[in-house]
Design a protein around this motif. Structure first.
Motif, mmCIF file in Angstrom:
data_model
loop_
_atom_site.group_PDB
_atom_site.id
_atom_site.type_symbol
_atom_site.label_atom_id
_atom_site.label_comp_id
_atom_site.label_asym_id
_atom_site.label_seq_id
_atom_site.Cartn_x
_atom_site.Cartn_y
_atom_site.Cartn_z
ATOM 1 N N VAL A 1 9.648 2.986 -15.381
ATOM 2 C CA VAL A 1 8.965 3.995 -14.565
ATOM 3 C C VAL A 1 9.105 5.388 -15.178
ATOM 4 O O VAL A 1 8.108 6.076 -15.423
ATOM 5 C CB VAL A 1 9.515 3.970 -13.123
ATOM 6 N N THR B 1 8.623 7.304 -9.308
ATOM 7 C CA THR B 1 7.689 6.226 -8.980
ATOM 8 C C THR B 1 6.523 6.756 -8.162
ATOM 9 O O THR B 1 5.357 6.421 -8.413
ATOM 10 C CB THR B 1 8.412 5.118 -8.208
ATOM 11 N N ALA C 1 2.565 6.952 -9.465
ATOM 12 C CA ALA C 1 1.483 6.290 -8.740
ATOM 13 C C ALA C 1 0.234 7.163 -8.685
ATOM 14 O O ALA C 1 -0.890 6.648 -8.650
ATOM 15 C CB ALA C 1 1.945 5.933 -7.328
ATOM 16 N N LEU D 1 -4.311 -0.137 -8.026
ATOM 17 C CA LEU D 1 -2.916 -0.322 -8.430
ATOM 18 C C LEU D 1 -2.014 0.703 -7.757
ATOM 19 O O LEU D 1 -0.875 0.390 -7.380
ATOM 20 C CB LEU D 1 -2.815 -0.216 -9.953
ATOM 21 N N ARG D 2 -2.513 1.914 -7.583
ATOM 22 C CA ARG D 2 -1.720 2.976 -6.960
ATOM 23 C C ARG D 2 -1.314 2.595 -5.546
ATOM 24 O O ARG D 2 -0.133 2.635 -5.190
ATOM 25 C CB ARG D 2 -2.529 4.260 -6.932
ATOM 26 N N THR E 1 -1.462 -0.319 -4.059
ATOM 27 C CA THR E 1 -0.676 -1.557 -4.010
ATOM 28 C C THR E 1 0.788 -1.271 -4.284
ATOM 29 O O THR E 1 1.685 -1.791 -3.592
ATOM 30 C CB THR E 1 -1.222 -2.570 -5.029
ATOM 31 N N LEU E 2 1.048 -0.439 -5.304
ATOM 32 C CA LEU E 2 2.432 -0.090 -5.636
ATOM 33 C C LEU E 2 3.092 0.676 -4.497
ATOM 34 O O LEU E 2 4.207 0.342 -4.061
ATOM 35 C CB LEU E 2 2.447 0.746 -6.913
#
Length: 280
Positions: free
Chosen positions: A142, A203, A207, A214-215, A217-218
């Motif tokens: 990360v 993290t 994002a 993806l942003r 979801t993370l």
């Protein structure tokens, strides 16, 4: 040779220059042409003493970009070295000595009131649970990814903001509660150290640079895990700190995105030599 030809030569008539054979002239022309057009490609039939190295596999190149290095990600690499050293100390040193060092590095209310700057720095050089915890791998992936996009100093700023803000926003209410009589005096001293606050801030900031699917979801997955930890009520103070650190990283999105765009523009601009600088 006749006497007339000999007399003409002796009288100063120019003699015909000896010309090289046609084969030599053709070889000379090929050599001159090769010198002007650059080095010729090696002939397939000619054995090469030093053959060109084969390109590295794609997997190797991908891992070479991901793994932190002193040149590309100096902050992540240097911090990882410190974490490995402190983790080995915590694993191999005398347990009483380790407990004493961690107690003095803890960001509890008593230590923050006595030596705030030293404690905030010292608490961030330890990995909760030891060097074999997954925090090390998550830190490398990360923080390294954020540093490649953002730069070392700005990444360190995001990490520090998450670590400091989450610590103060969780410990100051404890101090106020103890002063008001809602919590016992023992709450002023507890073990609180590690890189989790800074890691979650990085993290959240990272994002903001990802694709939207993806942003979210993370962020959704991490938030769900943190909320479940908070509901479990095993360590509510630290769990609130985790949520606050992640929120700090999300609040850094405007700053992070502007900094990344500025770095991309600087990479495209030509340098003093007229050439565009190489991207990191």
């Amino acid at each position: 040779m006749t006497e007339t030809q000999a007399a003409g030569t002796a009288a100063g008539e120019p003699r015909r220059a000896l010309r090289p054979p046609k084969r030599c002239r053709a070889t000379a022309r090929r050599a001159a042409t090769a010198s002007l057009s650059g080095p010729a490609a090696p002939d397939a039939a000619t054995p090469q003493l030093f053959p060109a190295p084969a390109p590295a596999p794609r997997t190797v190149r991908t891992w070479a970009r991901i793994v932190p290095s002193p040149a590309r990600t100096p902050f992540t690499f240097g911090y990882a070295v410190v974490l490995v050293v402190t983790g080995l100390f915590a694993r191999l040193a005398d347990p009483d000595r380790v407990h004493d060092v961690l107690t003095h590095s803890s960001t509890d209310v008593a230590n923050l009131a006595d030596r705030p700057v030293l404690v905030l720095v010292a608490s961030a050089v330890w990995v909760a649970g030891g060097v074999l915890m997954p925090y090390i791998v998550a830190f490398l992936l990360v923080v390294g990814a954020l540093e490649r996009r953002l730069g070392g100093w700005r990444t360190a700023g995001v990490f520090l903001a998450g670590h400091v803000l989450a610590t103060l926003l969780t410990e100051l209410p404890v101090a106020a509660s103890v002063a008001a009589g809602y919590l016992p005096d023992s709450s002023l001293r507890r073990l609180d150290y590690g890189i989790s606050y800074g890691l979650l801030a990085c993290t959240g900031a990272l994002a903001g640079l990802l694709w939207p699917r993806l942003r979210w979801t993370l962020l959704g997955g991490i938030t769900l895990v943190l909320v479940l930890d908070l509901v479990d009520f095993a360590d509510p103070l630290t769990d609130w700190g985790h949520l606050l650190a992640l929120t700090t990283g999300v609040l850094c999105w405007p700053y992070v995105r502007r900094a990344v765009r500025r770095r991309e523009v600087q990479r495209r601009e030509p340098g003093p030599s007229g050439r565009a600088p190489r991207s990191a």
